[in-house]
Design a protein around this motif. Structure first.
Motif, PDB file in Angstrom:
ATOM      1  N   SER A 103     -13.230  20.868  53.411  1.00 61.51           N
ATOM      2  CA  SER A 103     -12.553  19.702  52.826  1.00 61.51           C
ATOM      3  C   SER A 103     -11.633  19.030  53.837  1.00 61.51           C
ATOM      4  O   SER A 103     -11.603  17.800  53.941  1.00 61.51           O
ATOM      5  N   LEU A 104     -10.871  19.828  54.560  1.00 64.18           N
ATOM      6  CA  LEU A 104      -9.944  19.265  55.544  1.00 64.18           C
ATOM      7  C   LEU A 104     -10.681  18.543  56.668  1.00 64.18           C
ATOM      8  O   LEU A 104     -10.157  17.590  57.236  1.00 64.18           O
ATOM      9  N   LYS A 105     -11.901  18.984  56.975  1.00 64.21           N
ATOM     10  CA  LYS A 105     -12.697  18.307  57.996  1.00 64.21           C
ATOM     11  C   LYS A 105     -13.213  16.950  57.501  1.00 64.21           C
ATOM     12  O   LYS A 105     -13.523  16.078  58.307  1.00 64.21           O
ATOM     13  N   LEU A 106     -13.308  16.769  56.186  1.00 59.72           N
ATOM     14  CA  LEU A 106     -13.819  15.520  55.616  1.00 59.72           C
ATOM     15  C   LEU A 106     -12.737  14.444  55.461  1.00 59.72           C
ATOM     16  O   LEU A 106     -13.053  13.292  55.192  1.00 59.72           O
ATOM     17  N   ILE A 107     -11.476  14.835  55.639  1.00 57.26           N
ATOM     18  CA  ILE A 107     -10.354  13.921  55.406  1.00 57.26           C
ATOM     19  C   ILE A 107      -9.832  13.408  56.747  1.00 57.26           C
ATOM     20  O   ILE A 107      -9.665  14.183  57.693  1.00 57.26           O
ATOM     21  N   PRO A 108      -9.527  12.096  56.842  1.00 52.95           N
ATOM     22  CA  PRO A 108      -8.929  11.554  58.073  1.00 52.95           C
ATOM     23  C   PRO A 108      -7.582  12.226  58.385  1.00 52.95           C
ATOM     24  O   PRO A 108      -6.841  12.604  57.476  1.00 52.95           O
ATOM     25  N   ASP A 109      -7.271  12.380  59.657  1.00 53.31           N
ATOM     26  CA  ASP A 109      -6.060  13.088  60.086  1.00 53.31           C
ATOM     27  C   ASP A 109      -4.773  12.460  59.550  1.00 53.31           C
ATOM     28  O   ASP A 109      -3.846  13.181  59.178  1.00 53.31           O
ATOM     29  N   ASN A 110      -4.706  11.129  59.528  1.00 56.11           N
ATOM     30  CA  ASN A 110      -3.481  10.483  59.042  1.00 56.11           C
ATOM     31  C   ASN A 110      -3.256  10.750  57.555  1.00 56.11           C
ATOM     32  O   ASN A 110      -2.122  10.866  57.091  1.00 56.11           O
ATOM     33  N   VAL A 111      -4.330  10.873  56.794  1.00 55.39           N
ATOM     34  CA  VAL A 111      -4.214  11.180  55.365  1.00 55.39           C
ATOM     35  C   VAL A 111      -3.723  12.619  55.195  1.00 55.39           C
ATOM     36  O   VAL A 111      -2.865  12.897  54.352  1.00 55.39           O
ATOM     37  N   ILE A 112      -4.256  13.526  56.013  1.00 53.69           N
ATOM     38  CA  ILE A 112      -3.827  14.930  55.940  1.00 53.69           C
ATOM     39  C   ILE A 112      -2.328  15.037  56.217  1.00 53.69           C
ATOM     40  O   ILE A 112      -1.613  15.753  55.510  1.00 53.69           O
ATOM     41  N   ALA A 113      -1.854  14.327  57.218  1.00 50.13           N
ATOM     42  CA  ALA A 113      -0.427  14.374  57.560  1.00 50.13           C
ATOM     43  C   ALA A 113       0.431  13.898  56.392  1.00 50.13           C
ATOM     44  O   ALA A 113       1.439  14.538  56.048  1.00 50.13           O
ATOM     45  N   ASP A 114       0.038  12.795  55.764  1.00 48.89           N
ATOM     46  CA  ASP A 114       0.788  12.277  54.617  1.00 48.89           C
ATOM     47  C   ASP A 114       0.763  13.263  53.446  1.00 48.89           C
ATOM     48  O   ASP A 114       1.780  13.520  52.806  1.00 48.89           O
ATOM     49  N   CYS A 115      -0.410  13.808  53.184  1.00 49.98           N
ATOM     50  CA  CYS A 115      -0.567  14.715  52.047  1.00 49.98           C
ATOM     51  C   CYS A 115       0.136  16.048  52.283  1.00 49.98           C
ATOM     52  O   CYS A 115       0.628  16.659  51.330  1.00 49.98           O
ATOM     53  N   GLU A 116       0.210  16.498  53.532  1.00 50.47           N
ATOM     54  CA  GLU A 116       0.923  17.741  53.837  1.00 50.47           C
ATOM     55  C   GLU A 116       2.407  17.607  53.542  1.00 50.47           C
ATOM     56  O   GLU A 116       3.031  18.547  53.043  1.00 50.47           O
ATOM     57  N   MET A 117       2.979  16.437  53.829  1.00 46.60           N
ATOM     58  CA  MET A 117       4.399  16.216  53.518  1.00 46.60           C
ATOM     59  C   MET A 117       4.620  16.253  52.013  1.00 46.60           C
ATOM     60  O   MET A 117       5.580  16.862  51.534  1.00 46.60           O
ATOM     61  N   LYS A 118       3.728  15.618  51.252  1.00 45.24           N
ATOM     62  CA  LYS A 118       3.846  15.637  49.797  1.00 45.24           C
ATOM     63  C   LYS A 118       3.680  17.059  49.252  1.00 45.24           C
ATOM     64  O   LYS A 118       4.380  17.457  48.323  1.00 45.24           O
ATOM     65  N   ALA A 119       2.759  17.816  49.836  1.00 39.93           N
ATOM     66  CA  ALA A 119       2.515  19.187  49.385  1.00 39.93           C
ATOM     67  C   ALA A 119       3.730  20.070  49.647  1.00 39.93           C
ATOM     68  O   ALA A 119       4.100  20.893  48.800  1.00 39.93           O
ATOM     69  N   GLU A 120       4.337  19.902  50.805  1.00 39.45           N
ATOM     70  CA  GLU A 120       5.526  20.689  51.137  1.00 39.45           C
ATOM     71  C   GLU A 120       6.651  20.397  50.156  1.00 39.45           C
ATOM     72  O   GLU A 120       7.350  21.292  49.699  1.00 39.45           O
ATOM     73  N   GLU A 121       6.801  19.122  49.828  1.00 39.56           N
ATOM     74  CA  GLU A 121       7.820  18.711  48.865  1.00 39.56           C
ATOM     75  C   GLU A 121       7.538  19.322  47.489  1.00 39.56           C
ATOM     76  O   GLU A 121       8.443  19.802  46.806  1.00 39.56           O
ATOM     77  N   MET A 122       6.278  19.302  47.084  1.00 42.79           N
ATOM     78  CA  MET A 122       5.906  19.845  45.779  1.00 42.79           C
ATOM     79  C   MET A 122       6.144  21.352  45.720  1.00 42.79           C
ATOM     80  O   MET A 122       6.594  21.863  44.698  1.00 42.79           O
ATOM     81  N   MET A 123       5.850  22.052  46.800  1.00 46.07           N
ATOM     82  CA  MET A 123       6.032  23.507  46.806  1.00 46.07           C
ATOM     83  C   MET A 123       7.503  23.874  46.674  1.00 46.07           C
ATOM     84  O   MET A 123       7.834  24.905  46.097  1.00 46.07           O
ATOM     85  N   LYS A 124       8.373  23.043  47.186  1.00 44.05           N
ATOM     86  CA  LYS A 124       9.808  23.293  47.043  1.00 44.05           C
ATOM     87  C   LYS A 124      10.246  23.113  45.591  1.00 44.05           C
ATOM     88  O   LYS A 124      11.136  23.799  45.117  1.00 44.05           O
ATOM     89  N   GLN A 125       9.607  22.170  44.880  1.00 39.59           N
ATOM     90  CA  GLN A 125       9.971  21.872  43.494  1.00 39.59           C
ATOM     91  C   GLN A 125       9.281  22.782  42.489  1.00 39.59           C
ATOM     92  O   GLN A 125       9.695  22.892  41.358  1.00 39.59           O
ATOM     93  N   GLY A 126       8.195  23.405  42.870  1.00 40.45           N
ATOM     94  CA  GLY A 126       7.437  24.254  41.952  1.00 40.45           C
ATOM     95  C   GLY A 126       6.136  23.579  41.569  1.00 40.45           C
ATOM     96  O   GLY A 126       5.997  22.357  41.626  1.00 40.45           O
ATOM     97  N   LYS A 127       5.184  24.392  41.164  1.00 43.90           N
ATOM     98  CA  LYS A 127       3.844  23.905  40.833  1.00 43.90           C
ATOM     99  C   LYS A 127       3.886  23.074  39.546  1.00 43.90           C
ATOM    100  O   LYS A 127       4.485  23.476  38.553  1.00 43.90           O
TER     101      LYS A 127
END
Length: 127
Positions: free
Chosen positions: A73-97
């Motif tokens: 899946s990560l290979k199918l996604i453009p790098d700039n999208v992965i970078a944006d989504c990783e920041m959102k994921a990190e934020e979400m993990m701090k707040q809880g699932k």
């Protein structure tokens, strides 16, 4: 060893959340979104392809299929999208699932329909 395993599991969890956000991004191609939805749904689903109570085999799908699906899946996604989504994921993990009762209910409903269908097929074979 246990510490490395926990770090690996946390990284996988973060990557699943990254994929979750990538599904919602319009910059991700449709074919990638379809694959990503399958990977994320399987990762979040409480029901496995091979049940966990089966010794050794039960955990193989969690150890092999999910990381493999994430990798593809990560290979199918453009790098700039992965970078944006990783920041959102990190934020979400701090707040809880997040809890999405509608999707959870839908998954349970699908499994219930499958169970009823199998039950009737077996009943027809026996009678």
């Amino acid at each position: 060893m246990l510490k490395k395993l926990k770090l690996w599991a946390k990284k996988l969890k973060r990557q699943v959340f990254t994929l979750y956000f990538a599904c919602k991004d319009e910059r991700v191609p449709l074919y990638a979104k379809v694959f990503i939805v399958c990977v994320v749904a399987y990762a979040f689903s409480p029901i496995d392809l091979i049940p966990d109570f089966i010794p050794i085999l039960g955990y193989l799908d969690d150890v092999i299929l999910i990381p493999l699906g994430i990798y593809i899946s990560l290979k199918l996604i453009p790098d700039n999208v992965i970078a944006d989504c990783e920041m959102k994921a990190e934020e979400m993990m701090k707040q809880g699932k997040p809890k999405n009762w509608i999707v959870g209910s839908l998954i349970l409903l699908i499994w219930l329909v499958i169970f009823i269908w199998v039950f009737f097929k077996v009943y027809q074979l026996i009678s």
